[in-house]
Write an enzyme that holds these catalytic residues in place. Structure first.
Site, mmCIF file in Angstrom:
data_model
loop_
_atom_site.group_PDB
_atom_site.id
_atom_site.type_symbol
_atom_site.label_atom_id
_atom_site.label_comp_id
_atom_site.label_asym_id
_atom_site.label_seq_id
_atom_site.Cartn_x
_atom_site.Cartn_y
_atom_site.Cartn_z
ATOM 1 N N ARG A 56 12.705 14.207 13.679
ATOM 2 C CA ARG A 56 13.515 14.368 12.472
ATOM 3 C C ARG A 56 14.530 15.482 12.697
ATOM 4 N NH1 ARG A 56 12.651 17.504 7.687
ATOM 5 N NH2 ARG A 56 13.915 16.638 6.007
ATOM 6 N N HIS A 85 9.237 24.385 -1.173
ATOM 7 C CA HIS A 85 9.305 23.167 -0.371
ATOM 8 C C HIS A 85 8.734 23.420 1.014
ATOM 9 C CE1 HIS A 85 13.048 25.434 0.142
ATOM 10 N NE2 HIS A 85 13.133 24.915 1.368
ATOM 11 N N HIS A 130 7.804 27.456 1.267
ATOM 12 C CA HIS A 130 8.619 28.622 0.910
ATOM 13 C C HIS A 130 9.669 28.216 -0.116
ATOM 14 C CE1 HIS A 130 11.126 26.412 3.750
ATOM 15 N NE2 HIS A 130 12.171 27.076 3.282
#
Ligand SMILES: C=C1C[C@]23C[C@@]1(O)CC[C@H]2[C@@]12CCC[C@@](C)(C(=O)O1)[C@H]2[C@@H]3C(=O)O
Ligand SMILES: O=C(O)CCC(=O)C(=O)O
Ligand SMILES: [Fe+2]
Length: 332
Positions: free
Chosen positions: A262, A252, A195
């Site tokens: 993460r 990205h 997006h």
């Protein structure tokens, strides 16, 4: 500009190139040139020598980690994310899913203090950590926008800026994985699908676990080597319009890591809801006529939230546009 080299796997769909890195301590005229160049070429760059305090970063990181380590039932007290609060796997209102959980917060201090009561056992500590981080990243966003040249300050208390903390648990790709999505990326699954961000700028920071990828203008995916000490800057859709297409918002996505979890934190710099988003006068010339119809930030958000995550939503506002088939809002 330093172009950082890095070890990356070259595949058909990803490209091993350096990410533009900009040293904010350099002389201003040169700095401004480099920021504009990186915005034009990639819509994405890393900044070093920024002024955000280490403690401001580590305190929010600790608060985020503490929240995500709670039991599912405790975390769900802060949800569902509609759009603010705790979300798990669902992204936005239109059926987009990803292998992540997150907290999405409006940056208005009153809403933060209210939300913090459902997020933390020590709401004052949590809201202080969030407010300090927002203040520092807002300053960084303003500094970058000043360098772009138009003094697009975002200090307005009515700004519609947001903060998101994403947590991607370590995750191996599911068995039914579509191999065309991830050639060469072995075991990762999609944490946050492809997006662009609708806002003006995004200031992103993550822990030292990789996963973020950006797309070049010609559609190649570039893995971004993580750097927990620095920030990454992304051009959003609104800045694409303000610069009349001179900068393009960066597409990205984030992949999960099969071995480590993460955590990332994004400050999305947005104007107040009643601001008109229209190309800046100096970006419009007889040779570069305006590309977009004028619209308010509220109208753009409404359009963004009626579409899927990966939609090219700016096409709706292009003059003489050819509308894409992916822009039909999903049926309820
Ligand atoms: C599917 C969606 C999630 C999103 C709203 C949207 O309808 C399309 C844009 C998405 C995005 C991307 C950047 C951050 C975010 C908060 C935003 O403003 O637009 C998210 C929205 C969301 O997660 O709610
Ligand atoms: O977590 C990341 O690195 C990216 C997340 C993202 O793109 C977003 O929240 O808009
Ligand atoms: Fe994003």
């Amino acid at each position: 500009m330093v172009v950082a080299s890095s070890m990356m796997i070259r595949t058909k769909k990803t490209k091993a190139v350096g990410i533009p890195t900009i040293d904010l301590s350099m002389e201003r005229a040169e700095l401004s040139k480099q920021v504009v160049k990186a915005c034009e070429e990639y819509g994405f760059f890393k900044v070093v020598n920024h002024s955000v305090g280490k403690e401001v970063i580590s305190t929010l990181e600790e608060q985020g980690a503490e929240f995500f380590s709670k039991t599912a039932a405790e975390k769900h007290r802060a949800g569902p994310a509609t759009p603010f609060g705790y979300g798990c796997r669902n992204i936005g209102p239109n059926g987009d899913m990803g292998d992540l959980e997150y907290l999405l917060l409006h940056t208005n201090p009153l809403t933060i203090s209210d939300r913090s009561k459902t997020i933390s056992n020590d709401p004052i500590k949590f809201s202080c950590a969030v407010n300090d981080y927002i203040e520092s990243t807002r300053e960084l966003a303003c500094e970058i926008l000043d360098l772009v040249g138009e003094g697009l300050r975002l200090q307005d208390v009515q700004s519609d800026s947001l903060l998101r903390i994403n947590h991607y648990p370590q995750m191996v790709k599911p068995k039914s994985w579509d191999p065309s999505l991830m050639k060469g990326n072995s075991n990762s699954s999609i944490g946050f699908g492809e997006h662009s961000d609708p806002q003006i700028l995004t200031i992103l920071r993550s822990n030292n676990v990789g996963g973020l990828q950006i797309s070049t203008h010609d559609g190649l995916w570039i893995p971004v080597p993580p750097d927990s000490n620095e920030f990454f800057v992304m051009v959003g859709d609104a800045l694409q319009v303000l610069t009349n297409g001179r900068f393009t918002s960066v597409r990205h996505r984030a992949l999960t890591n099969p071995l480590k979890s993460r955590m990332s934190m994004m400050y999305f710099a947005a104007p107040p809801l009643n601001w008109w988003i229209t190309p800046l006068s100096k970006m419009v010339t007889p040779h570069n006529p305006t590309l977009y119809k004028p619209f308010t930030w509220a109208q753009y958000k409404q359009a963004a939230y009626s579409l899927r995550l990966g939609a090219s939503r700016l096409d709706l506002f292009k003059l003489q546009q050819q509308q894409d088939s992916n822009l039909v809002p999903p049926s309820p």
